[in-house]
Design an enzyme around this catalytic site. Structure first.
Site, mmCIF file in Angstrom:
data_model
loop_
_atom_site.group_PDB
_atom_site.id
_atom_site.type_symbol
_atom_site.label_atom_id
_atom_site.label_comp_id
_atom_site.label_asym_id
_atom_site.label_seq_id
_atom_site.Cartn_x
_atom_site.Cartn_y
_atom_site.Cartn_z
ATOM 1 N N LYS A 104 0.849 -1.189 0.000
ATOM 2 C CA LYS A 104 0.000 0.000 0.000
ATOM 3 C C LYS A 104 0.885 1.240 0.000
ATOM 4 O O LYS A 104 1.804 1.362 0.813
ATOM 5 C CB LYS A 104 -0.895 -0.013 1.235
ATOM 6 C CG LYS A 104 -1.963 1.065 1.247
ATOM 7 C CD LYS A 104 -2.861 0.914 2.471
ATOM 8 C CE LYS A 104 -3.922 1.990 2.511
ATOM 9 N NZ LYS A 104 -4.754 1.899 3.746
ATOM 10 N N HIS A 106 -0.274 4.518 0.200
ATOM 11 C CA HIS A 106 -0.911 5.710 0.763
ATOM 12 C C HIS A 106 -1.509 5.355 2.121
ATOM 13 O O HIS A 106 -1.682 4.178 2.443
ATOM 14 C CB HIS A 106 -2.018 6.226 -0.168
ATOM 15 C CG HIS A 106 -3.129 5.231 -0.383
ATOM 16 N ND1 HIS A 106 -3.007 4.178 -1.261
ATOM 17 C CD2 HIS A 106 -4.362 5.114 0.193
ATOM 18 C CE1 HIS A 106 -4.115 3.464 -1.238
ATOM 19 N NE2 HIS A 106 -4.944 4.000 -0.368
#
Length: 225
Positions: A104, A106
């Site tokens: 991921k 963000h």
């Protein structure tokens, strides 16, 4: 055989997790039995499952470790349920951790869900089953890439009692290769012992024909004595 092992075998049958028929494992082996923990779907099932895992962990490792790591995806609910059971049943606060399939970039960035892994942490990996040790080869490097952690063990629900890369069982291979303890709630030998030609809720689950198919499978893939 301990009562909790008998109860767990019947729990797998009732939950439609333990299946008999024609299947292919992740390692490509054709098998007459299959364990699919994805069929533990309700809150009560997961709570009960967590208690069985916690019992197996307590017997082999105790609770002198920091993180219970469940490889995604099936390992995520296993780790969460078992960490909760350890807290409720034994009063020990063990963190859970899992990996994402994709990093991921963000918000809560990175590859991990749950607790971070730090240098010196003691980690126990929790999985559904291990047939030929394929999954652990993917999981171990993920953990070690995060920090200099000590992966002390692996716990699975069922030891299929099959050869890994050599003549030893997959769990024995894993233990020796990675320097860790391994354990299971039950073994397939215990499953067969408990269900063979013994009626359960009005039916025999492992009859002579199925027992013959299981024996033939172990003649091909079982550990050589």
């Amino acid at each position: 055989m301990e009562k909790y092992k008998q109860e767990f075998i019947e729990f797998m049958v009732d939950s439609n997790v333990l299946k008999f028929g024609d299947f292919v494992t992740k390692s490509g082996r054709k098998t007459p039995f299959f364990i699919n923990t994805g069929f533990y779907r309700s809150g009560s099932q997961l709570s009960r499952l967590g208690r069985y895992y916690a019992k197996a962990i307590e017997k082999t490792f105790g609770f002198d470790f920091d993180i219970l790591f469940g490889p995604s995806y099936k390992g995520i609910p296993l780790a969460v349920a078992t960490a909760g059971a350890i807290s409720e049943e034994y009063g020990r606060d063990i963190c859970y951790c899992s990996n994402r399939k994709e990093v991921k970039d963000h918000g809560d960035k990175g590859i991990l869900l749950g607790s971070p892994i730090s240098d010196g942490d003691k980690v126990v990996i929790i999985e559904d089953v291990t047939t030929a040790g394929t999954s652990i080869k993917e999981t171990y490097p993920i953990i070690k890439a995060q920090a200099d952690a000590d992966v002390i063990g692996l716990v699975v629900s069922v030891d299929r009692m099959e050869r890994g890369s050599g003549e030893k069982s997959a769990l024995t291979d894993i233990g020796e290769q990675y320097g860790m303890k391994t354990t299971a709630i039950v073994t397939m030998e215990e499953v067969v012992e408990h269900l063979y030609n013994k009626p359960y809720k009005g039916r025999v689950i492992i009859d002579d024909a199925l027992k013959e198919a299981i024996d033939a499978y172990y003649d091909k893939y079982g550990v050589k004595q």
